[in-house]
Design a protein around this motif. Structure first.
Motif, PDB file in Angstrom:
ATOM      1  N   VAL A 193      39.338  38.927  52.742  1.00 16.30           N
ATOM      2  CA  VAL A 193      38.704  39.555  51.588  1.00 16.30           C
ATOM      3  C   VAL A 193      37.641  38.611  51.053  1.00 16.30           C
ATOM      4  CG1 VAL A 193      39.032  40.405  49.239  1.00 16.30           C
ATOM      5  CG2 VAL A 193      40.783  40.842  50.974  1.00 16.30           C
ATOM      6  N   GLN A 194      36.459  39.132  50.857  1.00 17.79           N
ATOM      7  CA  GLN A 194      35.391  38.350  50.239  1.00 17.79           C
ATOM      8  C   GLN A 194      35.117  38.887  48.835  1.00 17.79           C
ATOM      9  OE1 GLN A 194      32.207  38.545  53.178  1.00 17.79           O
ATOM     10  NE2 GLN A 194      32.777  36.501  53.901  1.00 17.79           N
ATOM     11  N   LEU A 195      34.978  37.974  47.898  1.00 19.84           N
ATOM     12  CA  LEU A 195      34.789  38.340  46.501  1.00 19.84           C
ATOM     13  C   LEU A 195      33.471  37.771  46.004  1.00 19.84           C
ATOM     14  CD1 LEU A 195      38.394  37.410  45.291  1.00 19.84           C
ATOM     15  CD2 LEU A 195      37.572  39.651  46.015  1.00 19.84           C
ATOM     16  N   VAL A 196      32.681  38.606  45.355  1.00 17.91           N
ATOM     17  CA  VAL A 196      31.379  38.179  44.847  1.00 17.91           C
ATOM     18  C   VAL A 196      31.286  38.548  43.369  1.00 17.91           C
ATOM     19  CG1 VAL A 196      28.892  38.386  45.056  1.00 17.91           C
ATOM     20  CG2 VAL A 196      30.326  38.475  47.107  1.00 17.91           C
ATOM     21  N   GLU A 197      31.169  37.515  42.541  1.00 17.32           N
ATOM     22  CA  GLU A 197      31.067  37.732  41.096  1.00 17.32           C
ATOM     23  C   GLU A 197      29.620  37.893  40.666  1.00 17.32           C
ATOM     24  OE1 GLU A 197      34.352  34.444  41.524  1.00 17.32           O
ATOM     25  OE2 GLU A 197      32.391  34.907  42.401  1.00 17.32           O
ATOM     26  N   SER A 198      29.442  38.581  39.562  1.00 17.26           N
ATOM     27  CA  SER A 198      28.120  38.709  38.955  1.00 17.26           C
ATOM     28  C   SER A 198      28.296  38.960  37.459  1.00 17.26           C
ATOM     29  CB  SER A 198      27.323  39.846  39.601  1.00 17.26           C
ATOM     30  OG  SER A 198      27.980  41.080  39.412  1.00 17.26           O
ATOM     31  N   GLY A 199      27.195  38.796  36.714  1.00 18.68           N
ATOM     32  CA  GLY A 199      27.214  39.122  35.305  1.00 18.68           C
ATOM     33  C   GLY A 199      27.297  37.943  34.351  1.00 18.68           C
ATOM     34  N   GLY A 200      27.362  36.751  34.887  1.00 19.57           N
ATOM     35  CA  GLY A 200      27.432  35.592  34.016  1.00 19.57           C
ATOM     36  C   GLY A 200      26.100  35.319  33.332  1.00 19.57           C
ATOM     37  N   GLY A 253      42.403  39.212  39.564  1.00 18.03           N
ATOM     38  CA  GLY A 253      42.423  38.448  38.324  1.00 18.03           C
ATOM     39  C   GLY A 253      41.190  37.602  38.145  1.00 18.03           C
ATOM     40  N   TRP A 254      41.130  36.972  36.989  1.00 16.87           N
ATOM     41  CA  TRP A 254      40.053  36.041  36.668  1.00 16.87           C
ATOM     42  C   TRP A 254      40.659  34.731  36.167  1.00 16.87           C
ATOM     43  CZ3 TRP A 254      34.897  37.135  37.434  1.00 16.87           C
ATOM     44  CH2 TRP A 254      34.572  38.473  37.675  1.00 16.87           C
ATOM     45  N   PHE A 255      40.106  33.658  36.658  1.00 17.92           N
ATOM     46  CA  PHE A 255      40.440  32.319  36.201  1.00 17.92           C
ATOM     47  C   PHE A 255      39.146  31.672  35.728  1.00 17.92           C
ATOM     48  CE2 PHE A 255      44.815  31.532  37.862  1.00 17.92           C
ATOM     49  CZ  PHE A 255      44.991  32.730  38.532  1.00 17.92           C
ATOM     50  N   ARG A 256      39.271  30.568  35.025  1.00 17.19           N
ATOM     51  CA  ARG A 256      38.065  29.849  34.603  1.00 17.19           C
ATOM     52  C   ARG A 256      38.315  28.349  34.637  1.00 17.19           C
ATOM     53  NH1 ARG A 256      37.953  31.580  28.157  1.00 17.19           N
ATOM     54  NH2 ARG A 256      39.737  30.293  27.494  1.00 17.19           N
ATOM     55  N   GLN A 257      37.224  27.629  34.780  1.00 17.15           N
ATOM     56  CA  GLN A 257      37.314  26.171  34.824  1.00 17.15           C
ATOM     57  C   GLN A 257      36.153  25.572  34.049  1.00 17.15           C
ATOM     58  OE1 GLN A 257      37.637  24.512  38.773  1.00 17.15           O
ATOM     59  NE2 GLN A 257      38.548  22.640  37.982  1.00 17.15           N
ATOM     60  N   ALA A 258      36.492  24.857  32.997  1.00 17.21           N
ATOM     61  CA  ALA A 258      35.494  24.155  32.202  1.00 17.21           C
ATOM     62  C   ALA A 258      35.315  22.746  32.768  1.00 17.21           C
ATOM     63  CB  ALA A 258      35.934  24.088  30.743  1.00 17.21           C
ATOM     64  N   TYR A 305      33.670  31.077  35.797  1.00 17.67           N
ATOM     65  CA  TYR A 305      34.694  32.108  35.927  1.00 17.67           C
ATOM     66  C   TYR A 305      34.820  32.526  37.392  1.00 17.67           C
ATOM     67  CZ  TYR A 305      35.208  32.562  30.907  1.00 17.67           C
ATOM     68  OH  TYR A 305      35.494  32.307  29.586  1.00 17.67           O
ATOM     69  N   TYR A 306      36.054  32.534  37.857  1.00 17.10           N
ATOM     70  CA  TYR A 306      36.343  32.845  39.247  1.00 17.10           C
ATOM     71  C   TYR A 306      37.157  34.125  39.357  1.00 17.10           C
ATOM     72  CZ  TYR A 306      35.030  27.995  40.183  1.00 17.10           C
ATOM     73  OH  TYR A 306      34.359  26.810  40.269  1.00 17.10           O
ATOM     74  N   CYS A 307      36.725  34.992  40.241  1.00 13.02           N
ATOM     75  CA  CYS A 307      37.501  36.168  40.587  1.00 13.02           C
ATOM     76  C   CYS A 307      38.549  35.769  41.623  1.00 13.02           C
ATOM     77  CB  CYS A 307      36.562  37.228  41.151  1.00 13.02           C
ATOM     78  SG  CYS A 307      37.331  38.783  41.621  1.00 13.02           S
ATOM     79  N   ALA A 308      39.714  36.379  41.555  1.00  7.88           N
ATOM     80  CA  ALA A 308      40.803  36.021  42.459  1.00  7.88           C
ATOM     81  C   ALA A 308      41.554  37.265  42.904  1.00  7.88           C
ATOM     82  CB  ALA A 308      41.764  35.056  41.772  1.00  7.88           C
ATOM     83  N   ALA A 309      42.097  37.206  44.107  1.00  9.92           N
ATOM     84  CA  ALA A 309      42.850  38.331  44.658  1.00  9.92           C
ATOM     85  C   ALA A 309      44.156  37.844  45.246  1.00  9.92           C
ATOM     86  CB  ALA A 309      42.033  39.037  45.738  1.00  9.92           C
ATOM     87  N   LYS A 310      45.205  38.622  45.053  1.00 15.50           N
ATOM     88  CA  LYS A 310      46.504  38.309  45.640  1.00 15.50           C
ATOM     89  C   LYS A 310      47.069  39.575  46.262  1.00 15.50           C
ATOM     90  CE  LYS A 310      51.028  36.309  44.769  1.00 15.50           C
ATOM     91  NZ  LYS A 310      50.859  35.164  45.698  1.00 15.50           N
ATOM     92  N   TYR A 311      47.470  39.473  47.526  1.00 18.49           N
ATOM     93  CA  TYR A 311      48.001  40.641  48.221  1.00 18.49           C
ATOM     94  C   TYR A 311      49.304  41.094  47.566  1.00 18.49           C
ATOM     95  CZ  TYR A 311      49.649  43.731  51.836  1.00 18.49           C
ATOM     96  OH  TYR A 311      50.105  44.826  52.499  1.00 18.49           O
ATOM     97  N   SER A 312      49.393  42.396  47.328  1.00 20.60           N
ATOM     98  CA  SER A 312      50.604  42.915  46.697  1.00 20.60           C
ATOM     99  C   SER A 312      51.162  44.143  47.398  1.00 20.60           C
ATOM    100  CB  SER A 312      50.339  43.230  45.227  1.00 20.60           C
ATOM    101  OG  SER A 312      49.370  44.237  45.091  1.00 20.60           O
ATOM    102  N   GLY A 313      50.566  44.546  48.493  1.00 23.19           N
ATOM    103  CA  GLY A 313      51.085  45.686  49.226  1.00 23.19           C
ATOM    104  C   GLY A 313      51.135  46.933  48.375  1.00 23.19           C
ATOM    105  N   GLY A 326      36.578  34.009  44.634  1.00 17.78           N
ATOM    106  CA  GLY A 326      35.138  34.150  44.679  1.00 17.78           C
ATOM    107  C   GLY A 326      34.484  32.786  44.506  1.00 17.78           C
ATOM    108  N   GLN A 327      33.166  32.787  44.522  1.00 13.89           N
ATOM    109  CA  GLN A 327      32.437  31.522  44.446  1.00 13.89           C
ATOM    110  C   GLN A 327      32.250  31.049  43.006  1.00 13.89           C
ATOM    111  OE1 GLN A 327      31.001  34.429  44.687  1.00 13.89           O
ATOM    112  NE2 GLN A 327      29.281  34.394  43.254  1.00 13.89           N
ATOM    113  N   GLY A 328      32.487  31.917  42.056  1.00 13.68           N
ATOM    114  CA  GLY A 328      32.394  31.544  40.654  1.00 13.68           C
ATOM    115  C   GLY A 328      31.059  31.913  40.031  1.00 13.68           C
ATOM    116  N   VAL A 329      31.093  32.162  38.730  1.00 16.71           N
ATOM    117  CA  VAL A 329      29.886  32.492  37.980  1.00 16.71           C
ATOM    118  C   VAL A 329      29.945  31.774  36.639  1.00 16.71           C
ATOM    119  CG1 VAL A 329      30.895  34.617  37.020  1.00 16.71           C
ATOM    120  CG2 VAL A 329      28.406  34.379  37.190  1.00 16.71           C
TER     121      VAL A 329
END
Length: 131
Positions: free
Chosen positions: A2-9, A35-40, A94-102, A122-125
């Motif tokens: 799965v590839q994740l691409v963020e936008s909107g920052g 989900g979304w995570f963030r890193q300052a 801000y990073y987008c994240a995915a976890k398989y849940s079936g 994702g690569q982060g925004v």
């Protein structure tokens, strides 16, 4: 895979709003909790918000409750983070994240709240909130 691409920052004044989007590749988007995570700067990556595979449950960090909401559109393979009443402390990548849940649509059974939970990132925004 799965590839994740963020936008909107971007840059916003305190009290303002931003909406982040995360577009996912692949045909199994609805099998993933998102989900979304963030890193300052100088801090560890932290959980912000998550949503189960078809939106039956959501989970938010206490620091963003009442200000941030998450939504997903499985037809568009996209998850959104609406951020209102932004504060300078929300400044982070801000990073987008995915976890398989079936087939599980329950964030109590599919945990996506710790930095080592996601299967994909994702690569982060950048989001910058000025005072």
């Amino acid at each position: 895979q799965v590839q994740l691409v963020e936008s909107g920052g971007g840059l916003v004044q305190a009290g303002g709003s931003l909406r982040l989007s995360c577009a996912a590749s692949g045909r199994t988007f609805s099998s993933y909790a998102m989900g979304w995570f963030r890193q300052a700067p100088g801090k560890e990556r932290e959980f912000v918000v998550a949503i189960s595979r078809i939106g039956g449950s959501t989970d938010l960090a206490d620091s963003v409750k009442g200000r941030f909401t998450i939504a997903r559109d499985n037809a568009k393979n996209t998850v959104y983070l609406q951020m209102n009443s932004l504060k300078p402390v929300d400044t982070a990548v801000y990073y987008c994240a995915a976890k398989y849940s079936g087939l599980v649509d329950d964030l109590f059974r599919v945990r996506l709240s710790r930095a080592n939970d996601p299967d994909y990132w994702g690569q982060g925004v950048q989001v910058t909130v000025s005072s």
